[in-house]
Each structure stands twice: as C-alpha cells, then as structure tokens.
Design an enzyme around this catalytic site. Structure first.
Site, PDB file in Angstrom:
ATOM      1  N   ASP A   1      -8.336  -1.176   5.606  1.00 14.27           N
ATOM      2  CA  ASP A   1      -8.337   0.092   6.356  1.00 14.27           C
ATOM      3  C   ASP A   1      -8.049   1.309   5.480  1.00 14.27           C
ATOM      4  O   ASP A   1      -8.413   2.439   5.851  1.00 14.27           O
ATOM      5  CB  ASP A   1      -7.279   0.030   7.469  1.00 14.27           C
TER       6      ASP A   1
ATOM      7  N   THR B   1      -0.119   1.413   6.804  1.00 13.78           N
ATOM      8  CA  THR B   1       0.013   0.220   5.977  1.00 13.78           C
ATOM      9  C   THR B   1       0.164  -0.995   6.888  1.00 13.78           C
ATOM     10  O   THR B   1       0.816  -0.915   7.917  1.00 13.78           O
ATOM     11  CB  THR B   1       1.218   0.296   5.020  1.00 13.78           C
ATOM     12  N   GLY B   2      -0.463  -2.103   6.519  1.00 19.54           N
ATOM     13  CA  GLY B   2      -0.381  -3.305   7.347  1.00 19.54           C
ATOM     14  C   GLY B   2      -1.631  -4.136   7.158  1.00 19.54           C
ATOM     15  O   GLY B   2      -2.424  -3.883   6.254  1.00 19.54           O
TER      16      GLY B   2
ATOM     17  N   THR C   1       0.839  -1.205   0.000  1.00 19.87           N
ATOM     18  CA  THR C   1       0.000   0.000   0.000  1.00 19.87           C
ATOM     19  C   THR C   1       0.871   1.251   0.000  1.00 19.87           C
ATOM     20  O   THR C   1       1.968   1.237   0.533  1.00 19.87           O
ATOM     21  CB  THR C   1      -0.899  -0.037   1.259  1.00 19.87           C
TER      22      THR C   1
END
Ligand code: ASP
Length: 309
Positions: free
Chosen positions: A207, A227-228, A176
């Site tokens: 998200d 990001t994740g 992302t």
C-alpha cells in the site's frame, strides 16, 4: 499564524514492552527524535509541509533500524525492492515509485516524479531509468546489507512464505516509515517509504506507494501515512477512507482515523496503524497492534516519542 505540527511513524506491530533491550529502545527513540526534529525545524523556519515530510522520511530511510531505504528487508532473490510516495495536500500533486533498487532515498525520487515528470507513479526499470536521467547515484548492495534483516530472510528463503518485517514472531513488526505535516500556511502533506515484505516475490507491491491506500493528502480533509499488512490497506483504501469519513460524514480527524483503524480495517482482518494530520495542525496516531514507533511535535508545545500502547 497557523499552528504547525508534524507526526512520523517507523512502523507498527507486535512491539511489547520489555521485548527490546533498553539500549535498542533508546536507539529507536533517538532515531525517531532526530527525524521529528529535522522535519519540525523545516516547518519552524517557514518551509512547506512537503519539504518537512520529505526531510523526516529521508532521516528515517538513512537509519538501519527501519524497513525503508538503508534498512530495507530482503526479497526472495536476496535483493531490495523499495516503494515510496509523497502527496501535497494544497495542490493534490502526488508522486510515487515502486520496485526500485539502489536508490538511497526513495522518497526523494517520489518527490521528483511529482515535480519533474508529468506522471504520478513510476515502477521498476522505468523508474530506474527516470532516476538515471536525473543523475541519481546508485548504492551497491553492501549499503543495504544488515545482518538482522539477512537472518530474517535466511529463515524463510526456501519457503513460499513472505512476511511483514518479522511477522508472526514474538517481535513481529512492520518497519515502514512515514510522515505527515502541517506548515505555517496551513498546508498539509504526507510521505511514506518502505522495503515491503521479507522474501516478497513476483514484483509484489504493498500500500505504501499507492495514493489513497497507504498515503494521501488533501487540504480539504487530512494527510495520512499508513503502516501494516499492505494487502489489507489496499483493499480498505485506508488513507482515502479516513479523508472520506471527514468529508462526507463530518467526523473529526481523531474519530475518522480511529473508526478506520479500530473498526473498518479490523473487519477485513487488517493489522497496523496510521498517522494523520489536518490543516489546524491536529494529530491522530491510532494503531490496532501492540505498538507503533511514532512521534509528534506541535508549535502549541506538545511533543511525544512513543513505541508502546
Ligand atoms: N505496508 C507495508 C507493505 O505492505 C509494510 C509495512 O507497513 O511495514 O509493504
């Protein structure tokens, strides 16, 4: 004049030194530098934070290296469904899109939602109808085709699993992209864009397009892009949580961002990172994975382009 600065990310994950060829590492750093310089140039010439984050994210979306725009991962039906969001910390205006296809720069559509509609979040067919009314050109699937991404998908396509841009593999990473900026007027903004997860189905949304989870900006506190693993970042309301720690507990930007990434999100087993900025131009870029593609530049003269810890 206010200190002006910008930070960008291209995703976090298992990015271990020596894993990539030196050539590929050079390509990643060059792509980050190009996006950083494009955004910084806008700030330097007196542009707004919102313009700068959009521009930086557009450059990252145009690169095949990151999981956003051109480099978006494949869904379970061998297509691409992209999500993006943008928020202006001065006005608290925000725009977001999810499950869109064929749009070269999802972040620009998110900005159009913010500026040209009465709404904040448009999804799927409706978002595409909105794009059509604004005369957006649609790219064919060949524009988004990338052999590496396609192979990632082929490996898991007949399974129920979905993965974060090569998760649980040696080169596990989230791709992302995002940007946060503080302009000469001391206004801040954040933008985030993603292709989501490889082999995702059922209209899964992470998200990245959710205001407060993957993206947030408020001049009172900070601007954040995450990001994740999206599922954890949604449950942790991560971007807004950083802002809350600053507003209600009086933490510094650095301390608040670190508390969320190294403690609060880890408590619910969330892995990833974020970039954060405040109206003084301070920057924090914490991550709890091995690495995060990241870069920052400030009018004070500091500059960084990094991948590993
Ligand atoms: N947060 C994104 C999502 O869950 C993935 C990423 O950061 O790469 O869709």
């Amino acid at each position: 004049m206010n200190t002006f600065s910008i930070a960008i990310h291209g995703g976090a994950g298992t990015l271990v030194k020596g894993m990539m060829t030196p050539e590929l590492e050079t390509r990643y750093k060059a792509a980050l530098q190009l996006a950083l310089d494009s955004g910084y140039h806008i700030l330097e010439s007196g542009g707004t934070a919102t313009e700068a984050v959009e521009k930086a994210v557009v450059v990252l979306e145009d690169s095949p290296l990151f999981n956003a725009g051109k480099g978006s991962v494949f869904t379970a039906t061998e297509s691409h469904e992209m999500d993006a969001s943008i928020m202006d910390g001065k006005t608290l205006n925000a725009g977001a899109v999810s499950l869109i296809t064929g749009i070269k720069n999802p972040v620009s559509l998110a900005r159009d939602v913010m500026e040209k509609s009465e709404h904040v979040f448009l999804a799927g067919d409706g978002a595409m109808q909105f794009a059509k009314e604004l005369d957006y050109n649609l790219e064919g699937s060949s524009y988004f085709y990338d052999e590496l991404r396609h192979n990632q998908w082929l490996e898991i396509k007949d399974t129920d699993s979905f993965q974060l841009d090569h998760a649980k593999k040696k080169d596990s990473k989230f791709g992302t992209v995002g940007a946060v900026a503080c302009d000469k007027e001391g206004n801040i903004a954040a933008a985030t864009s993603t292709g989501g997860m490889t082999n995702k189905k059922w209209g899964r949304v992470g998200d990245s397009p959710m205001i407060g989870a993957g993206n947030y900006a408020n001049n009172k506190t900070c601007a954040i892009s995450c990001t994740g693993s999206g599922e954890f970042f949604i449950r942790g309301v991560v971007a807004y949580d950083v802002a809350c720690l600053i507003e209600h507990k009086g933490l510094s930007l650095e301390a608040a961002a670190s508390e969320v990434i190294h403690k609060r999100i880890l408590e619910i087993k969330g892995d990833g990172g974020l970039i954060a900025i405040d109206t003084k131009g301070n920057i924090a870029m914490p991550f709890n994975t091995e690495g995060m593609y990241r870069a920052s530049k400030s009018s004070t003269g500091t500059e960084e382009v990094s991948i590993y810890k």
